[in-house]
Motif scaffolding. Structure first.
Motif, PDB file in Angstrom:
ATOM      1  N   ILE A   4       0.827  -1.214   0.000  1.00 47.35           N
ATOM      2  CA  ILE A   4       0.000   0.000   0.000  1.00 47.35           C
ATOM      3  C   ILE A   4       0.862   1.266   0.000  1.00 47.35           C
ATOM      4  O   ILE A   4       0.634   2.161  -0.828  1.00 47.35           O
ATOM      5  CB  ILE A   4      -1.011  -0.014   1.163  1.00 47.35           C
ATOM      6  N   PRO A   5       1.870   1.383   0.875  1.00 45.83           N
ATOM      7  CA  PRO A   5       2.734   2.571   0.823  1.00 45.83           C
ATOM      8  C   PRO A   5       3.398   2.787  -0.540  1.00 45.83           C
ATOM      9  O   PRO A   5       3.526   3.933  -0.985  1.00 45.83           O
ATOM     10  CB  PRO A   5       3.788   2.288   1.907  1.00 45.83           C
ATOM     11  N   LEU A   6       3.795   1.711  -1.219  1.00 49.81           N
ATOM     12  CA  LEU A   6       4.464   1.850  -2.514  1.00 49.81           C
ATOM     13  C   LEU A   6       3.515   2.332  -3.609  1.00 49.81           C
ATOM     14  O   LEU A   6       3.939   3.011  -4.552  1.00 49.81           O
ATOM     15  CB  LEU A   6       5.116   0.524  -2.925  1.00 49.81           C
ATOM     16  N   VAL A   7       2.234   1.997  -3.485  1.00 50.00           N
ATOM     17  CA  VAL A   7       1.244   2.527  -4.433  1.00 50.00           C
ATOM     18  C   VAL A   7       0.953   3.997  -4.100  1.00 50.00           C
ATOM     19  O   VAL A   7       0.919   4.859  -4.981  1.00 50.00           O
ATOM     20  CB  VAL A   7      -0.059   1.697  -4.408  1.00 50.00           C
ATOM     21  N   VAL A   8       0.759   4.282  -2.819  1.00 48.42           N
ATOM     22  CA  VAL A   8       0.431   5.642  -2.384  1.00 48.42           C
ATOM     23  C   VAL A   8       1.532   6.638  -2.750  1.00 48.42           C
ATOM     24  O   VAL A   8       1.262   7.748  -3.220  1.00 48.42           O
ATOM     25  CB  VAL A   8       0.164   5.682  -0.861  1.00 48.42           C
ATOM     26  N   ASN A   9       2.812   6.229  -2.561  1.00 53.02           N
ATOM     27  CA  ASN A   9       3.903   7.187  -2.807  1.00 53.02           C
ATOM     28  C   ASN A   9       4.338   7.252  -4.271  1.00 53.02           C
ATOM     29  O   ASN A   9       5.258   7.999  -4.610  1.00 53.02           O
ATOM     30  CB  ASN A   9       5.103   6.909  -1.888  1.00 53.02           C
ATOM     31  N   GLY A  10       3.685   6.470  -5.143  1.00 50.86           N
ATOM     32  CA  GLY A  10       3.963   6.563  -6.560  1.00 50.86           C
ATOM     33  C   GLY A  10       5.053   5.648  -7.080  1.00 50.86           C
ATOM     34  O   GLY A  10       5.342   5.645  -8.277  1.00 50.86           O
ATOM     35  N   THR A  11       5.665   4.851  -6.206  1.00 54.97           N
ATOM     36  CA  THR A  11       6.699   3.914  -6.658  1.00 54.97           C
ATOM     37  C   THR A  11       6.099   2.866  -7.581  1.00 54.97           C
ATOM     38  O   THR A  11       6.688   2.498  -8.603  1.00 54.97           O
ATOM     39  CB  THR A  11       7.368   3.222  -5.446  1.00 54.97           C
ATOM     40  N   VAL A  12       4.909   2.378  -7.222  1.00 54.34           N
ATOM     41  CA  VAL A  12       4.185   1.379  -8.011  1.00 54.34           C
ATOM     42  C   VAL A  12       2.959   2.043  -8.631  1.00 54.34           C
ATOM     43  O   VAL A  12       2.205   2.738  -7.947  1.00 54.34           O
ATOM     44  CB  VAL A  12       3.765   0.186  -7.120  1.00 54.34           C
ATOM     45  N   ASP A  13       2.763   1.846  -9.941  1.00 51.66           N
ATOM     46  CA  ASP A  13       1.613   2.433 -10.633  1.00 51.66           C
ATOM     47  C   ASP A  13       0.367   1.558 -10.513  1.00 51.66           C
ATOM     48  O   ASP A  13      -0.747   2.058 -10.390  1.00 51.66           O
ATOM     49  CB  ASP A  13       1.948   2.644 -12.115  1.00 51.66           C
ATOM     50  N   ILE A  14       0.560   0.260 -10.581  1.00 49.65           N
ATOM     51  CA  ILE A  14      -0.538  -0.701 -10.444  1.00 49.65           C
ATOM     52  C   ILE A  14       0.024  -1.958  -9.807  1.00 49.65           C
ATOM     53  O   ILE A  14       1.077  -2.457 -10.212  1.00 49.65           O
ATOM     54  CB  ILE A  14      -1.208  -0.999 -11.804  1.00 49.65           C
TER      55      ILE A  14
END
Length: 299
Positions: free
Chosen positions: A91-101
């Motif tokens: 969840i943090p990686l999606v929220v901070n933009g590291t992961v797009d999907i």
């Protein structure tokens, strides 16, 4: 003075543009020619073969979603960057933009919807219990006094605690850092039972040294919709992802993909998971939706 004002205005415009692009994943992909897909390393819906190779039902489905988006954006080339995620950091990686999907094995629930968005449900999971076949454990009531393992950061922890309160059981609870670690605790006898999504249990059993030594038992502890995870407040990207999912459902390619990964022998051991498509998943495909776990009831 005018130069300072101009510089300040340019800075503000640049910051505004960056902020807008952060909430516009399609624009970000189009300008960079790249997209980051969050994948799992030891899940039932996606796993690694090593050397940067990621496979599985949800991993390949995610790749097909991104291929459709590449066509939509008119990009001749688009690089897919694979970012392994865990139950704790996804969840943090999606929220901070590291992961797009992120297309792993994430349950769509109301608590998570406060931080992220979810695409249409593509798999409906049933949380079950895996044990050693000779253990004598047949259901949750047999877990009294036992050591139970589940994976840190998963909803199965909540399920376990809920059932513990409801049934008045006493047991020791241990946590694996990931699904492979949790199953290893069961294999080595450090845990008597592993509570997790049925697909994850079945996949880990199929990949074990002696699959016949383990079995999935007992009642369904909870029913959970699994979906790809996206950043909030990006309706255009969510629509693109959902449209691809609907396309894959309607043309039958999603059903063929499911058969390939759950009903046919799969790498690395060429063993079949043997998990037929459930009625709940068929219903989710027939009526595409992004309803959270709280909308489902255990029957």
């Amino acid at each position: 003075m005018k130069k300072h004002l101009l510089a300040a205005a340019i800075t503000v415009l640049a910051a505004g543009s960056a902020l807008a692009q952060a909430n516009d994943t399609l624009a970000k992909i189009k300008s960079s020619g790249a997209v980051t897909l969050g994948v799992r390393e030891s899940s039932g819906l996606g796993y690694t073969l090593g050397s940067g190779k990621y496979v599985g039902f949800h991993t390949e489905m995610g790749e097909r979603i991104l291929a459709d988006i590449q066509k939509q954006l008119g990009l001749a080339k688009m690089e897919i960057k694979y970012q392994p995620v865990t139950s704790q950091n996804r969840i943090p990686l999606v929220v901070n933009g590291t992961v797009d999907i992120e297309c792993g094995s994430t349950t769509n629930n109301m608590a998570r919807q406060k931080d992220v968005a979810f695409a249409y449900t593509t798999y409906v999971e049933e949380v079950r219990i895996a044990v050693n076949a000779k253990s004598g454990i047949t259901g949750i009531k047999d877990l009294n006094g036992k050591t139970i393992v589940t994976t840190t950061g998963t909803t199965s922890v909540q399920t376990l605690r809920k059932n513990k309160r409801a049934d008045g059981l006493t047991f020791k609870e241990v946590m694996g850092k990931d699904h492979a670690d949790s199953f290893l605790m069961l294999e080595t006898g450090r845990a008597d039972a592993f509570i997790m999504d049925g697909s994850i249990l079945a996949a880990n059993i199929s990949k074990s040294k002696n699959p016949a030594d383990y079995k999935v038992v007992g009642e369904v502890l909870s029913v959970e919709p699994i979906a790809c995870m996206l950043r909030k407040d990006d309706p255009a990207f969510k629509k693109a992802v959902d449209d691809s999912i609907v396309r894959q459902i309607k043309d039958g390619s999603l059903a063929k993909l499911y058969d390939r990964w759950f009903m046919q022998p799969i790498p690395p051991n060429n063993v079949k998971v043997g998990l037929p498509l459930s009625e709940a998943t068929k219903e989710a495909w027939a009526n595409p939706n992004d309803k959270p776990m709280e909308s489902y009831e255990v029957k």
